[in-house]
Scaffold this active site. Structure first.
Site, short mmCIF file in Angstrom:
data_model
loop_
_atom_site.label_atom_id
_atom_site.label_comp_id
_atom_site.label_asym_id
_atom_site.label_seq_id
_atom_site.Cartn_x
_atom_site.Cartn_y
_atom_site.Cartn_z
N GLY A 1 0.83 -1.21 0.00
CA GLY A 1 0.00 0.00 0.00
C GLY A 1 0.86 1.25 0.00
O GLY A 1 2.10 1.19 -0.03
N TYR B 1 -4.92 -18.58 -3.00
CA TYR B 1 -5.48 -17.28 -2.61
C TYR B 1 -6.94 -17.45 -2.16
O TYR B 1 -7.32 -17.06 -1.05
CB TYR B 1 -5.38 -16.29 -3.78
CG TYR B 1 -6.21 -15.06 -3.57
CD1 TYR B 1 -5.93 -14.19 -2.52
CD2 TYR B 1 -7.30 -14.76 -4.40
CE1 TYR B 1 -6.72 -13.07 -2.30
CE2 TYR B 1 -8.08 -13.65 -4.19
CZ TYR B 1 -7.79 -12.81 -3.14
OH TYR B 1 -8.58 -11.71 -2.92
N ASP C 1 -8.86 -19.79 -15.98
CA ASP C 1 -9.95 -18.81 -16.12
C ASP C 1 -11.29 -19.51 -16.37
O ASP C 1 -11.47 -20.12 -17.43
CB ASP C 1 -9.67 -17.89 -17.32
CG ASP C 1 -8.88 -16.65 -16.95
OD1 ASP C 1 -8.84 -16.32 -15.74
OD2 ASP C 1 -8.32 -16.02 -17.85
N1 UDP Z 1 -7.92 -10.82 -19.67
C1 UDP Z 1 -7.51 -10.72 -20.99
N2 UDP Z 1 -6.35 -10.06 -21.25
C2 UDP Z 1 -5.58 -9.48 -20.28
C3 UDP Z 1 -6.01 -9.57 -18.93
C4 UDP Z 1 -7.19 -10.26 -18.67
O1 UDP Z 1 -8.15 -11.23 -21.90
O2 UDP Z 1 -4.53 -8.90 -20.61
C5 UDP Z 1 -9.17 -11.52 -19.36
C6 UDP Z 1 -9.02 -12.67 -18.37
O3 UDP Z 1 -8.75 -13.86 -19.07
C7 UDP Z 1 -10.39 -12.68 -17.70
C8 UDP Z 1 -10.85 -11.22 -17.75
O4 UDP Z 1 -10.02 -10.59 -18.74
O5 UDP Z 1 -11.29 -13.45 -18.46
C9 UDP Z 1 -10.66 -10.51 -16.43
O6 UDP Z 1 -9.34 -10.76 -15.98
P1 UDP Z 1 -8.72 -9.99 -14.74
O7 UDP Z 1 -7.30 -10.47 -14.58
O8 UDP Z 1 -8.94 -8.52 -14.89
O9 UDP Z 1 -9.61 -10.46 -13.49
P2 UDP Z 1 -9.98 -11.94 -12.96
O10 UDP Z 1 -11.30 -12.27 -13.59
O11 UDP Z 1 -8.86 -12.86 -13.33
O12 UDP Z 1 -10.10 -11.75 -11.49
#
Ligand code: UDP
Length: 336
Positions: A37, A141, A285
């Protein structure tokens, strides 16, 4: 309730919480070890620098202030890192919450709002996800947060601690009035990455997979404004104060947006072309994560007030004003 302790109040979501409490006239004490932070993000509150795992430190904070309630954001929150270093996550997240609960019991403080995560669900069994659905985290996590939820439940039964475990979906946005926002190093979250492309700091955004079983083939997530998240914490504290029943609450908008829809909205908001390139799927994912938010609406009276355009527009205001990470000397970690 007058004095609120915000542990992790110098972090991304924590600093937005502090801003809201200060605006509402609460006395706010922040406990933060500043490892991820920033002291500059703590505005209008007393900052006690120390580690929540340190019982002597917490004891001093509780002795010097008459704490009425606790909001605990202090945690590590990088999913990938948690897989390679699970003990770091159990050691910090679980032990930190244990130390906080022990200190609360010792000082007779009985209300805590805890930042949990949609990662407690793992691969969802259905959409939208309800609080009663199966919780089977797919990474340490999420497992560390679920372990803390278990600890809270048993402490509630044994010591009369009242708790709300708030399971965040995808937090984003900023507080443009106060001048605080989201910044991770290295960045891994979609919205900040898309905005870095708009700023010219990256050539393109990679779309992680276009072959998911969703309308446009890209992953669908539930994005929630960080200021709406902060509101929910305050409502949860007030709910517990009025004798509300302890337990978990989803914090999401209830609406899902695909990766392509996020990029398209960011193009509209920023006026920049934002080139995108389809890349392979990212491991772990799930295709769709959408919150059922009825429980938070019914019990807490919470309703998200800001939609996707406002989320991206506020994030854009922050990113334009902080194009270089030097504004914030060390990394920020969002808590999810
Ligand atoms: N994502 C993407 N490209 C990036 C980062 C994320 O396509 O450079 C996609 C990722 O696969 C997920 C969504 O965006 O489906 C959200 O990802 P993020 O890491 O923001 O949050 P999460 O859902 O993992 O907590």
């Amino acid at each position: 309730m007058k004095t609120i302790l915000v542990a992790g109040g110098a972090g991304y979501i924590g600093s937005h919480m502090v801003a809201l409490l200060v605006e509402k006239g609460y006395d706010v004490v922040v406990a933060d070890n500043l490892c991820t932070g920033h002291k500059e993000a703590v505005k209008g509150a007393e900052l006690c620098v120390g580690d929540v795992r340190d019982r002597a430190f917490l004891d001093k904070v509780f002795t010097e202030h008459r704490i009425d309630g606790v909001i605990n954001f202090a945690a590590f929150s990088l999913v990938g890192e948690s897989v390679t270093n699970p003990l770091k996550y159990y050691g910090n997240n679980v032990a930190g919450s244990q130390s906080m609960l022990e200190t609360m019991v010792q000082h007779g403080v009985d209300k805590i709002v805890f930042s949990s995560t949609a990662a407690t669900y793992g691969e969802p069994e259905k959409q939208p996800i309800e609080e009663t659905d199966r919780t089977e985290p797919t990474n340490p996590y999420g497992a560390s947060k679920l372990a803390i939820e278990g600890m809270l439940k048993w402490c509630s039964q044994a010591y009369g601690i009242k708790y709300a475990a708030l399971r965040y979906f995808n937090a984003a946005g900023s507080n443009t009035d106060v001048g605080i926002g989201e910044d991770h190093h290295p960045e891994s979250h979609l919205i900040p990455i898309v905005l870095q492309v708009a700023l010219g700091k990256r050539d393109h955004v990679g779309i992680f997979g276009e072959d998911y079983p969703t309308p446009d083939g890209t992953c669908v997530r539930d994005y929630i404004h960080v200021r709406d998240l902060a509101n929910a914490h305050l409502l949860a504290l007030q709910y517990l104060d009025k004798g509300g029943e302890s337990g978990p609450f989803n914090l999401g908008s209830g609406d899902g947006y695909s990766v392509k829809e996020i990029i398209e909205t960011a193009r509209k908001v920023t006026g920049h072309p934002i080139p995108a390139v389809v890349e392979p799927r990212r491991a772990g994912d799930p295709s769709v994560l959408i919150a059922a938010n009825r429980k938070a609406a019914e019990k807490l009276g919470w309703k998200p007030e800001r939609g996707l355009e406002e989320i991206i527009s506020d994030a854009w205001t922050w990113h334009k004003g902080h194009p270089e990470p030097t504004m914030w000397p060390s990394a920020w970690r969002s808590v999810r």
